[in-house]
Design an enzyme around this catalytic site. Structure first.
Site, PDB file in Angstrom:
ATOM      1  N   SER A  38       5.232  -4.584  -4.866  1.00 34.99           N
ATOM      2  CA  SER A  38       4.074  -3.622  -5.598  1.00 34.99           C
ATOM      3  C   SER A  38       4.555  -2.187  -5.064  1.00 34.99           C
ATOM      4  O   SER A  38       5.353  -1.953  -4.216  1.00 34.99           O
ATOM      5  CB  SER A  38       2.804  -4.141  -4.800  1.00 34.99           C
ATOM      6  OG  SER A  38       2.483  -5.377  -5.105  1.00 34.99           O
ATOM      7  N   GLY A  39       3.717  -1.234  -5.616  1.00 35.12           N
ATOM      8  CA  GLY A  39       3.944   0.053  -5.428  1.00 35.12           C
ATOM      9  C   GLY A  39       4.705   0.891  -6.576  1.00 35.12           C
ATOM     10  O   GLY A  39       5.142   0.484  -7.473  1.00 35.12           O
ATOM     11  N   THR A  41       7.590   2.431  -6.753  1.00 33.99           N
ATOM     12  CA  THR A  41       8.809   2.253  -7.092  1.00 33.99           C
ATOM     13  C   THR A  41       9.340   1.048  -7.953  1.00 33.99           C
ATOM     14  O   THR A  41      10.273   0.923  -8.665  1.00 33.99           O
ATOM     15  CB  THR A  41       9.689   2.277  -5.674  1.00 33.99           C
ATOM     16  OG1 THR A  41       9.296   3.294  -4.842  1.00 33.99           O
ATOM     17  CG2 THR A  41      11.307   2.055  -5.846  1.00 33.99           C
ATOM     18  N   ASP A  97      11.393  -5.067  -3.850  1.00 33.99           N
ATOM     19  CA  ASP A  97       9.939  -4.232  -3.410  1.00 33.99           C
ATOM     20  C   ASP A  97      10.305  -3.166  -2.734  1.00 33.99           C
ATOM     21  O   ASP A  97      11.563  -2.910  -2.307  1.00 33.99           O
ATOM     22  CB  ASP A  97       9.413  -5.513  -2.519  1.00 33.99           C
ATOM     23  CG  ASP A  97       7.701  -5.075  -2.422  1.00 33.99           C
ATOM     24  OD1 ASP A  97       7.331  -4.152  -2.823  1.00 33.99           O
ATOM     25  OD2 ASP A  97       7.081  -5.936  -1.609  1.00 33.99           O
ATOM     26  N   ALA A  99       8.976   0.122   0.217  1.00 28.70           N
ATOM     27  CA  ALA A  99       8.541   0.231   1.640  1.00 28.70           C
ATOM     28  C   ALA A  99       8.018   1.567   1.877  1.00 28.70           C
ATOM     29  O   ALA A  99       8.088   2.537   1.268  1.00 28.70           O
ATOM     30  CB  ALA A  99       9.621   0.105   2.434  1.00 28.70           C
ATOM     31  N   GLY A 111       2.552  -1.952   3.231  1.00 39.02           N
ATOM     32  CA  GLY A 111       1.122  -2.223   3.004  1.00 39.02           C
ATOM     33  C   GLY A 111       0.256  -1.092   2.792  1.00 39.02           C
ATOM     34  O   GLY A 111      -0.944  -1.034   3.046  1.00 39.02           O
ATOM     35  N   GLY A 112       0.953   0.229   2.313  1.00 38.01           N
ATOM     36  CA  GLY A 112       0.283   1.354   2.271  1.00 38.01           C
ATOM     37  C   GLY A 112      -0.648   1.321   1.004  1.00 38.01           C
ATOM     38  O   GLY A 112      -1.702   1.669   0.759  1.00 38.01           O
ATOM     39  N   GLU A 119       3.214  -9.533  -0.209  1.00 36.48           N
ATOM     40  CA  GLU A 119       4.453  -8.857  -0.268  1.00 36.48           C
ATOM     41  C   GLU A 119       5.282  -9.873   0.556  1.00 36.48           C
ATOM     42  O   GLU A 119       6.520 -10.154   0.348  1.00 36.48           O
ATOM     43  CB  GLU A 119       4.303  -7.741   0.369  1.00 36.48           C
ATOM     44  CG  GLU A 119       3.805  -6.585  -0.940  1.00 36.48           C
ATOM     45  CD  GLU A 119       3.947  -5.286  -0.643  1.00 36.48           C
ATOM     46  OE1 GLU A 119       3.571  -4.403  -1.551  1.00 36.48           O
ATOM     47  OE2 GLU A 119       3.786  -4.926   0.596  1.00 36.48           O
TER      48      GLU A 119
END
Length: 278
Positions: A38-39, A41, A97, A99, A111-112, A119
């Site tokens: 997730s995120g 990137t 993933d 970070a 976890g931001g 994850e």
């Protein structure tokens, strides 16, 4: 003179370059099961995968860590499945993933975006986990040096007050329930229906020196703090990814085998335990 838009564009380009190199280096055409994190990137990771020939990607199945990565997989026309449908005894070939911060030992804060539990489930189900980030996520002084918002902790809502008390006893310099604002009044609610507590500690040590007492004066090693946090009643999962990588254990690894960082000068640096950041 560089503008805010120029800076934002540079960061996005650094993420893109890191994602494309990571996929080129770690996505073998023979792979069949791939985890997608997730995120921001990961948007570029999926774009890199989508740029490959359909003759390669059509044989692959992609497993998301949350609603965002699920939508990315579907929108790219890739085959979607959920981690609970991974056949028994089968591991993901690789997981990509991001970070929030990466230290010198490849320990991570994640976890931001509040997807840390899923994850970690997906990362630990993979033979190898590859982290993709930009230059701002490199930590030279221990986790908590660059990421100032604290260690994300997913908690049962009814336990949140007690968890906050325990965090204070462990030396947290600040701990609070994450707000759902601006999109939602009240607490941030995860895909699992739980809350996120963000706990700020002094920068974490990648490893302890001889004679060091973990937790003294509120200073912890990553492993030492992680062990304390996960044992607090009401804590479901923590945003410290630590322990072993897929090169060190056959299953259950939380740490990446490599972290790819897009740099401000347009280069990509790769960090491994063997070579460090090069």
């Amino acid at each position: 003179m560089a503008t805010a838009n120029d800076a934002a564009a540079l960061i996005e380009e650094s993420k893109r370059l890191a994602a494309f190199q990571a996929v080129a280096d770690h996505l073998s055409p023979s792979y069949r099961h791939i985890g997608i994190g997730s995120g921001s990137t990961v948007v570029h990771v999926v774009a890199a995968i989508s740029s490959l020939s359909p003759s390669i990607t059509s044989a692959m199945t992609f497993y998301p860590t949350g609603a965002q990565s699920e939508a990315l997989i579907e929108d790219a026309g890739l085959r979607l499945a959920y981690i609970n449908k991974l056949p028994p005894g089968v591991q993901l070939d690789v997981c990509f993933d991001g970070a929030d911060e990466v230290d010198s030992a490849l320990n991570l804060i994640k976890g931001g975006g509040a997807c840390l539990w899923q994850e970690k489930i997906v990362a630990s189900a993979a033979k190898k986990f590859v982290c993709v980030a930009d230059f701002r996520k490199i930590s030279e002084g221990g986790l908590g040096t660059e990421w100032k918002k604290g260690v994300p902790i997913e908690v049962l809502p009814m336990a949140a007050p007690r968890v906050l008390d325990e965090l204070k006893r462990l030396g947290a310099q600040g701990a609070k329930i994450r707000s759902g604002l601006p999109g939602k009044a009240g607490a941030c609610v995860t895909d699992n229906g739980l809350w996120i507590v963000d706990a700020v500690f002094k920068p974490l040590l990648a490893k302890a020196e001889e004679g060091y007492e973990d937790g003294k004066d509120g200073v912890w090693t990553v492993d030492g703090l992680a062990d304390k946090l996960i044992k607090i009643p009401g804590v479901a999962e923590i945003g410290l990814f630590y322990g072993k990588s897929g090169l060190e254990v056959e299953s259950g690894a939380q740490k990446p085998v490599a972290a790819y960082f897009g740099m401000a000068d347009g280069s990509v640096k790769v960090q491994t335990l063997e070579k460090g950041l090069v």
